[in-house]
Every structure is written in structure tokens, then in C-alpha cells.
Write a protein that holds these residues in place. Structure first.
Motif, PDB file in Angstrom:
ATOM      1  N   GLU A   1       0.817  -1.222   0.000  1.00  0.00           N
ATOM      2  CA  GLU A   1       0.000   0.000   0.000  1.00  0.00           C
ATOM      3  C   GLU A   1       0.847   1.266   0.000  1.00  0.00           C
ATOM      4  OE1 GLU A   1      -2.743  -0.189   3.252  1.00  0.00           O
ATOM      5  OE2 GLU A   1      -3.397  -2.232   2.752  1.00  0.00           O
ATOM      6  N   LEU A   2       2.172   1.136   0.241  1.00  0.00           N
ATOM      7  CA  LEU A   2       3.037   2.321   0.305  1.00  0.00           C
ATOM      8  C   LEU A   2       3.286   2.885  -1.094  1.00  0.00           C
ATOM      9  CD1 LEU A   2       5.687   0.972   2.841  1.00  0.00           C
ATOM     10  CD2 LEU A   2       3.902   2.632   3.334  1.00  0.00           C
ATOM     11  N   ASP A   3       3.302   4.209  -1.211  1.00  0.00           N
ATOM     12  CA  ASP A   3       3.598   4.862  -2.495  1.00  0.00           C
ATOM     13  C   ASP A   3       5.087   4.754  -2.794  1.00  0.00           C
ATOM     14  OD1 ASP A   3       0.958   5.627  -2.737  1.00  0.00           O
ATOM     15  OD2 ASP A   3       1.277   7.493  -1.596  1.00  0.00           O
ATOM     16  N   ASP A   4       5.441   4.931  -4.074  1.00  0.00           N
ATOM     17  CA  ASP A   4       6.846   4.836  -4.473  1.00  0.00           C
ATOM     18  C   ASP A   4       7.719   5.903  -3.827  1.00  0.00           C
ATOM     19  OD1 ASP A   4       6.289   2.654  -5.935  1.00  0.00           O
ATOM     20  OD2 ASP A   4       6.293   3.639  -7.902  1.00  0.00           O
ATOM     21  N   ASP A   5       7.119   7.062  -3.469  1.00  0.00           N
ATOM     22  CA  ASP A   5       7.937   8.125  -2.865  1.00  0.00           C
ATOM     23  C   ASP A   5       8.141   7.907  -1.360  1.00  0.00           C
ATOM     24  OD1 ASP A   5       5.408   8.608  -2.005  1.00  0.00           O
ATOM     25  OD2 ASP A   5       5.270  10.688  -2.730  1.00  0.00           O
TER      26      ASP A   5
END
Length: 920
Positions: free
Chosen positions: A247-251
Motif C-alpha cells: 500500500e506504500l507509495d513509491d515516494d
């Protein structure tokens, strides 16, 4: 204009040339002795071995004996195997005996080379270890070369996993022992966890010859061998964290491919903290930076690494519901190997496999430190020169390039660099098609299972029949490699899987004969062999006419050595051959190490799609990039070794102490010294030197003596007496404790007491050492942060590790003293109670056995503890055991399911977990 170095090399030769030249007189001596040894009968060769042993016992050096011993060994090999060693093989053997690495190309007969120095050094009677990379090669080489050693009157052994202990001990007792590096390292650790000398397997570390030395001493040296036991189960935590990583974004994180590292950004940490609070993994009001959050942060980091750095079918495969690691250098599965610090569990959670409990380290050693135990070390490989600096600096091993028996006829093409991977693979398929049509066998090297299977699909679409060799086909490895040299064969291999089996042009005759005999059991084996050899000779000629084996590599590896290993599969023993590397700007090495500039340059040159750039300059720039990576990897390994050396020095002290304890029959003096040191410390704490009696804490000393020594002493009264000082109190305490232990020894019997002392000492050392290893692991994981305070982490680690070791030895004395003071013989009532308990237990066991209850294995990793009592109890237990029918106390299969804390059904009087349920 030529440089001074170039001129000097032309006049004097390279250092390698000079080493080769120095062996020629020795080789000539061996050749001159050949007619003399040919005249000997079979018994004469064995008689020579006995003569050599006598001469060594009388003081003759191995170097002086070398020509005769090598001549005898050559004759033995000629009779046993029909192989006469070439001069270059004798050279290789001489360098091995001198403690060097012999770099010999593929197909030059390294297996036979090892017999010469092994035979010479085995004459000392100290045992020689020949180390191979896998069990298959260890067994194959031992079986094959045992004929040579047998012809010379020496014994051969082979060590492998799950081997019967008696058989393994016999194998180590042999003159020459073949084994894998893993098994040797694990046996060394196991030996140093044993409690009796007779249980130890290895008999010292005299001389080792390491086959594929670069693979074992460099590639595998980064990972320590660890014997471990399970700790608490945290499966739920792994699963919870695994669900939130995707669920974590790439940034939220940054990946550094060069160092294979991934870290959270500041924004990522904030988002992570929020999610952890929402999921209830992190308590309300608790921050990621709080000390209580250390475990959660550690597991989140491992989950992130599992998802972003570890790829299925490249770094590991999933087989039978288990995550099996893949060796990045050989492409082989590493069954039984697990990543540490919870990373393996994080990958298991990611793949939906059953999560095995995390482990605690019971014992560990690195290959660097294990192989540095040997008095003399040597090695063989086809590729070592590029790592010569590391071999010399870490192991003190020189590398010598041994010339080939016949000149190399292989053609090595310049690298072909394409813009995209798609263009590269299209060109590869075309090249394979072209070679296949003219009957030239092709060996295609890939860097991962994923890429090998993708290429396999492309070849299938093109209608090209081929074999795939990777970790999935591990069992068929030798067969696939043996067929790789057949007319028109196409074989895709992941990295260097297949080492140890030569690729022979036209195919491997022995494998073909075995197949034919299996297909036609009624046929005459000699007729079958003759027919196949004739067909093979014709096929071999056709393959040579087609250009020999064509090695086509689809990528450059980080290490030049791995590329050279693949290239070296072609052109063995003067055979024709060709090698070519096909690369693209999208390859990992090109992408990570600055392909942008090259991409712009190729665009300016106006390269069309499908065109490749081919130039020696490209090769040189790639080799420079590889050399940089190799240098960086060497620095990492060197730094790891510096840290491990600190632990290794302590390991040597502990293992030496264990050995001394096992060798000593009477430890009463050592135990007494420990007890007196504990008393010294107690007196110094409670009755400090240069103080008055009213400043003494006699109440504290009384309580400490009761706890540590089990002695009820009138210390408080002593403190009130006139003329009593610290020295008098110390002497009285020592005398009282000595008398107390003497009475105990009399009650037990002297022999029983000596045995109890030995077991308590050994078990306490083991427990303390395990705890110390865990503390050192924790220290090592945080000491790096000291760099921010401008302090050298290594020096900090050395200082603190030494202090921890000192405090461990101190607590060892206390624990041993405390445990021995509490041990006492059983009273009559206790013996009666034990007999009743044992009889009840036997009755329960009988009921369970009749009901068909399955035996339950002991929980691994539980620390051992000393027996609480000895003496008449054992006889009482035996009587109770005999009272129950249907049980055989010597046969654990009849015992059913004893509890860990129940008395052992064998009748020893010990708890099951301290007797037959005890872990080795």
C-alpha cells in the motif's frame, strides 16, 4: 614506445612465468623416475608408500620426497584409472603442495591433479581434506579417486549431510577425506558443542585442497555458517506488516541498486507511522523513534527489503510451499539455507508460505575463519587471477596460472552492445538459429531463472529444440551438461550451474553408455560401448568442423570471474570453440553503471534498430566497471571479516577451553580456582580494601554467600571479632567452601563428582557463549551509528566486545560455582518418589504405545542443564523400568510420547530433555 615494465617482462618473463620455470626441474625429475616405478608390481607401489611414511617419521621433509611420491602417485593413477598425468598436471600439483592456488582451465583434469599433493601430505598421517562445492561432486570424486589412493595403500572417506555418526567419524579418520565446505564448517561447530572427546568427528586441520576455490572462499565467504534454534513465533506480526507494504507509495522509500539497499524517506516514515497506528501494530501515542518500537521498525524494514529487493525466480524459488534461496553465482538451490534477522520470514509472508520461527544463533563461523584454521591451505579453479589480491590478503594464498596442456584454440568475440533488451534477444535467437543449422552446439548463459525461461519461450516460438538448466532442473544437472556438447545441441544455463562435469564435444560417452545399457539390459556392455564410441568419434569430428562449442552469454556479470568461468566451458584441451557476449543498455550492469552517456552517444551515431556496437574499447570500459564493482565487494568482505575476526579470537579461546575441559580427567582444581575467584570478588564488594569494620556490609556478604555458595556462614559475627580483616574473612570463606564441596564429593563418590563438574562447566560455557553471540549481534547492528559521532565503529566494536567477553567469563565463574554448590545427592524419600513417578510414567507410555501414539520430536534449541542428582538413583530407576512390561528401555521407538520434563524412560534418572530428548 615500450614502458620499463613491458621491457622487463619481455626480458625476464612475468612473475608467473618464473614460478612455472622453477617447477620444470622437479617435473623432469618425476619423469626421469617413471621407468623405475613402472617396473614395480602393485604390491611394490604400496610398499613404496610405507617406505615414504618411515622416511617422514625419521625426519625427511615432504619437499625432498616430492619427486618420488609424485612418480608413485602417477603410476598408481595410470594403473587404477588408465590416466597418465600430463606435465602441466604435475605442475598444478606442485603449486598446491606449496600452498598456492593453481588456476587451471576447464578440462585440464583438476580432479586428478589434487591426488598428487593429497597423497604426498597424507603420508604424514595427519589427514588431508579435499573440499568440493556440492555433495554430488564430493561423492563422485571420492569414488573415482579412491581407486588411486587404494592402489597406493591409502584410505579414502567422504563426508555428506545426515550421515551416520560412526560412518562420518571413519571418513574423517581416513588418509584423504572428500567433503563440501558447508559440511566441514558445520562439523567443526558441532564438534565444539559436544561434551566428550569421543563424540568429536574432526581430528584437526592440517591440509586442505579447495576445489572451485573462488566460489567457496570468495562468493560464499560473505555468509557465515550458523547453527541455530528457534525463538518465539512472530508469524502474526510478519503477516500484518506484509499486508501494508504494497500500500506504500513509491515516494515512501528509495532503492539503491548498487548497494542493494532500500530505506524509508521522511515522508514514508510519517505515512508508515500513521498506517501502523491504524492497524494497531503500533500503540497509540507511541512513535517509530521510541525505543519500544525497535522490533516493529526492524520487521517493517525487513518486509520492505523482501518486497523491493528480493525477486521470485531470481533470488529464490518457492518449492513444496517453502522459500528456497538461489545461489546468485552458480544458479543452484541452497536447500536448508535461510536468510537471517527475520528477512526469510518476511519473504515467506510475501509468498504466502508457512512462516518458520525466527532462529537464535547457537554457534557460527565464516568460511574465511574456518579455512584459516588449516596449517596449510591450497586451491584449484579455472578463474582466480582477477581476485589474486583478495586471496593473498585474506588467506595468504598466491595464485599461479598453470599453462594448458594444449594451446587454446577458442575464438573470443568482442562484446555486442544493443540499445534495448528486445533487440538483443532477437539477435541472440538469430545467432543460435545460425549455429544450430550448421550443427554447432550452443551453451547460452543467463543471469536468472526468469531470463532463462523467457529465452526458452523465444526459442520454442522459433522452433528450436533446447534444454534448460537452472535451479528448477537441479537434479538433471550432470545429464544436461553432459549432453551440451552434442551435435546441434542448444542448452540454456543459469550462471555457472553445471560446474564439475565437463562439456565434451560430441557428448559424454560414459553417460551415453549408461543410458544405452539401461535401455537394453540384455545387451553386451562391451559391444554397446564399442558402438557408441565409434558413433561418438564421428560426431566429435562433425562438431569440430562446425566450430566446436559456442558459448553465448546474454549479459555481463558484476564479476569478471563469473564471465570467464562461462567462457572457459568452451575450448577445453585444445578443442576449437567460440565465445560471444550479447549486451543491451537495459542490462543491470549497464543500467546501474552509467549507460545514459553511452545511450546518448549511440543516438548521435545514428544507430538503427537491431544494430550493435562492437569495439575493443567497449570491452575495456566494461571490464573497468566490473573491476570497480569487484573492488567494492572486496572492501565489503574485508570490513565484514575485520568485525568477524573480533568474534573469531573469542571463539578460539572458548573452543580451546572446551577442548581442555574435555581432555582433563580431574577438573576439581579449575572449579576450586573459579570458586575462590568468586569469593575474592564477593569480599572485595562487601568488605572493600582499606576500610574499617564499621564500613563493611557483612549482612550483604552473608546473603551473597548463601546465594552463590549455598553456605550459611557467621559472617556478621566474624565482622565483630577483633583483628579480623578482609584477608581473614576470605580465607575462612575459602576453607568453608572447600570443606563443603569435599563433603559433597564424598557423598557422590569422587568419579561421579568429577563427571558432574565437567558437565556443568561445559553446559554453562555453551549457554553463556550463545547469549554472548546474541549480544554481539545486537552490538554489531548498532555500532555503525557511532560513525556519526566521529568514532571508528570497528574500534568501538573491539573495545565493547572485549568488555562483554570479560563480563561473560566473570558470570561463567559465578554460574558454575552457584550450580555446583546447589547440587546434592537424592535422599531415600526422593528416590522412592522418583521410582513411583517413573512407574506411573511407564504405565502411561504403555497405554499410549498400544493406542498407536506417535513419537513427538524434541523442541530444538533448548539449552541443556546439568543432572540434579546421581548415585543410587540410576539403579532405582532401572528397577522401576523393569517393572513395566512391553517396554524396551534401549529402544526409544517403544517409549511413546514422553514429556520434556518427565523422567527419561531409559532409566537414567534424568529428565527426558536432559537425556534422550537432549539436543546434540
Amino acid at each position: 614506445m615500450l614502458g620499463i615494465g613491458t621491457i622487463a617482462r619481455k626480458v625476464f618473463g612475468t612473475p608467473n612465468d618464473r614460478k612455472i620455470k622453477a617447477t620444470r626441474p622437479l617435473v623432469e625429475k618425476i619423469n626421469a623416475l617413471e621407468p623405475e616405478f613402472e617396473k614395480l608390481d602393485d604390491a611394490g607401489l604400496i610398499a613404496k608408500t610405507e617406505e615414504f611414511k618411515t622416511r617422514i617419521a625419521e625426519g625427511e621433509s615432504l619437499d625432498k620426497l616430492l619427486p618420488e611420491a609424485f612418480a608413485n602417485c602417477r603410476e598408481g593413477a595410470k594403473r587404477a584409472l588408465g590416466l597418465r598425468a600430463f606435465d602441466t598436471q604435475l605442475m598444478g600439483g606442485i603449486f598446491l603442495h606449496q600452498g598456492n592456488i593453481s588456476e587451471m582451465k576447464t578440462g585440464e583434469g583438476k580432479t586428478l591433479v589434487a591426488t598428487f599433493p593429497a597423497y604426498l601430505n597424507a603420508l604424514t598421517g595427519k589427514g588431508v581434506h579435499i573440499v568440493t562445492v556440492n555433495d554430488y561432486l564430493a561423492r563422485r570424486d571420492a569414488e573415482w579417486m579412491s581407486k588411486v589412493y587404494g592402489a597406493l595403500g591409502l584410505t579414502t572417506g567422504v563426508v555428506y549431510p545426515q550421515q551416520d555418526e560412526g560412518e562420518k567419524k571413519q571418513a574423517y579418520a581416513a588418509d584423504v577425506t572428500y567433503a563440501t565446505n558447508n559440511e566441514l564448517g558445520f562439523d567443526y561447530l558441532r564438534d565444539n558443542m559436544k561434551s566428550e572427546l569421543t563424540q568429536m568427528m574432526q581430528r584437526g586441520h592440517y591440509f586442505a585442497i579447495v576445489d572451485e576455490v573462488d566460489s567457496i572462499l570468495i562468493d560464499e565467504a560473505r555468509t557465515p555458517l550458523i547453527i541455530s534454534g528457534p525463538s518465539q513465533d512472530r508469524s502474526d506480526l510478519y503477516l500484518s506488516i506484509d499486508k501494508l507494504i504494497p500500500e506504500l507509495d513509491d515516494d515512501a522509500f528509495t532503492i539503491d541498486e548498487k548497494t542493494r539497499n532500500v530505506t524509508f524517506t521522511d515522508e514514508g516514515n510519517e505515512a508508515l507511522e500513521q498506517v501502523l497506528h491504524q492497524r494497531g501494530i503500533l500503540a497509540e501515542g507511541q512513535s517509530l523513534y521510541d525505543p519500544e518500537s525497535t522490533t516493529v521498525v526492524h520487521h517493517v524494514n525487513q518486509g520492505l527489503r523482501a518486497h523491493k529487493l528480493y525477486t521470485r525466480d531470481k533470488d529464490y524459488i518457492v518449492r513444496d510451499g517453502q522459500v528456497v534461496l538461489i545461489d546468485e553465482f552458480t544458479g543452484r538451490m541452497m536447500a536448508g539455507r535461510r536468510l537471517s534477522d527475520g528477512l526469510h520470514q518476511a519473504i515467506e509472508a510475501k509468498e504466502g508460505c508457512q512462516i518458520q520461527p525466527e532462529n537464535v544463533t547457537l554457534a557460527q563461523v565464516t568460511f574465511q575463519n574456518y579455512f584459516r584454521l588449516y596449517e596449510k591451505l591450497s586451491g584449484m579453479t579455472g578463474t582466480a587471477v582477477t581476485e589474486a589480491e583478495e586471496f593473498m590478503e585474506i588467506y595468504g594464498l598466491g595464485v599461479v596460472e598453470v599453462p594448458t596442456n594444449r594451446p587454446i584454440a577458442r575464438i573470443d568475440d568482442d562484446d555486442k552492445v544493443y540499445r534495448t533488451a528486445q533487440e538483443k534477444y532477437a539477435a541472440i535467437v538469430d545467432e543460435i538459429q545460425e549455429a544450430h543449422e550448421k550443427g554447432q552446439p550452443v551453451l547460452v548463459g543467463t543471469t536468472s531463472i526468469e531470463k532463462s525461461e523467457m529465452l526458452s519461450q523465444l526459442l520454442t516460438r522459433a522452433g528450436l529444440k533446447h534444454n534448460v538448466l537452472n535451479a528448477r532442473q537441479h537434479e538433471q544437472e550432470a545429464q544436461i551438461v553432459a549432453d551440451a556438447g552434442k551435435l546441434g545441441a542448444v542448452t540454456i544455463a543459469t550462471n555457472m550451474a553445471g560446474r564439475g562435469t565437463d562439456i565434451k564435444l560430441g557428448g559424454n560417452v560414459d553417460f551415453q553408455v549408461m543410458e544405452a545399457i539401461a535401455a537394453d539390459p540384455e545387451g553386451d556392455p562391451e559391444e554397446i560401448r564399442k558402438r557408441i564410441e565409434e558413433a561418438h568419434a564421428a560426431d566429435e569430428e562433425k562438431v569440430k568442423e562446425a566450430g566446436g562449442l559456442f558459448v553465448l552469454a546474454t549479459e555481463r556479470h558484476e564479476s569478471r570471474r563469473i564471465d570467464n568461468q562461462l567462457r572457459g566451458r568452451s575450448g577445453r584441451q585444445g578443442d576449437p570453440g567460440r565465445s560471444s557476449f550479447y549486451l543491451s543498455l537495459e542490462d543491470d550492469l549497464m543500467r546501474i553503471f552509467g549507460s545514459e552517456r553511452l545511450d546518448k552517444m549511440l543516438s548521435r551515431l545514428g544507430m538503427k534498430e537491431g544494430e550493435a556496437i562492437v569495439h575493443p574499447w567497449v570491452n575495456k570500459s566494461l571490464e573497468r566497471a566490473q573491476a570497480k564493482v569487484e573492488g567494492r565487494n572486496f572492501d565489503i568482505r574485508k570490513q565484514l571479516l575485520k568485525f568477524d575476526d573480533v568474534m573469531n579470537d573469542q571463539r578460539k579461546v572458548i573452543f580451546a577451553q572446551r577442548l581442555e575441559i574435555m581432555e582433563t580427567a580431574d577438573l576439581s582444581e579449575i572449579v576450586q580456582d573459579m570458586r575462590h575467584e568468586v569469593i575474592d570478588e564477593l569480599v572485595d564488594i562487601y568488605v572493600p580494601p582499606k576500610t574499617y569494620a564499621d564500613q563493611w556490609d557483612t549482612q550483604g556478604l552473608y546473603a551473597a554467600a548463601l546465594e552463590k555458595l549455598s553456605l550459611d556462614l557467621p559472617v556478621i559475627k566474624w565482622g565483630e571479632e577483633e583483628g579480623v580483616d578482609a584477608e581473614v574473612i576470605r580465607e575462612r570463606m575459602e576453607e568453608a567452601s572447600d570443606n563443603f564441596m569435599a563433603e559433597k564429593a564424598e557423598a557422590f563418590g569422587a568419579d561421579t563428582m568429577r563427571q558432574i563438574e565437567k558437565q556443568v562447566l561445559l553446559q554453562t560455557i555453551d549457554t553463556k557463549w550463545r547469549e554472548h553471540l546474541l549480544t554481539l549481534e545486537h552490538l554489531r547492528s548498532v555500532v555503525g551509528f557511532r560513525g556519526y559521532a566521529q568514532r571508528d565503529p570497528l574500534n568501538e566494536y573491539k573495545t565493547e566486545a572485549f568488555q562483554l567477553f570479560e563480563s561473560m567469563l566473570e558470570s561463567l565463574r559465578e554460574t558454575v560455582t552457584e550450580q555446583l554448590s546447589r547440587i546434592r545427592p537424592m535422599t531415600e524419600e526422593e528416590q522412592q518418589a522418583m521410582m513411583q513417578q517413573l512407574a506411573q510414567q511407564r504405565a502411561q507410555l504403555r497405554e499410549q504405545a498400544e493406542a498407536g501414539a506417535a513419537a513427538h520430536p524434541a523442541a530444538p534449541g533448548e539449552p541443556d542443564a546439568p543432572a540434579p542428582a546421581a548415585g543410587p538413583a540410576a539403579a532405582a530407576a532401572e528397577t522401576a523400568a523393569a517393572a513395566v512390561e512391553g517396554f524396551d528401555e534401549n529402544n526409544p521407538d517403544t517409549w511413546g510420547n514422553p514429556g520434556r520434563n518427565d523422567l527419561c524412560p531409559c532409566g537414567s534418572g534424568k529428565k527426558f530433555k536432559h537425556c534422550h530428548g537432549r539436543l546434540a
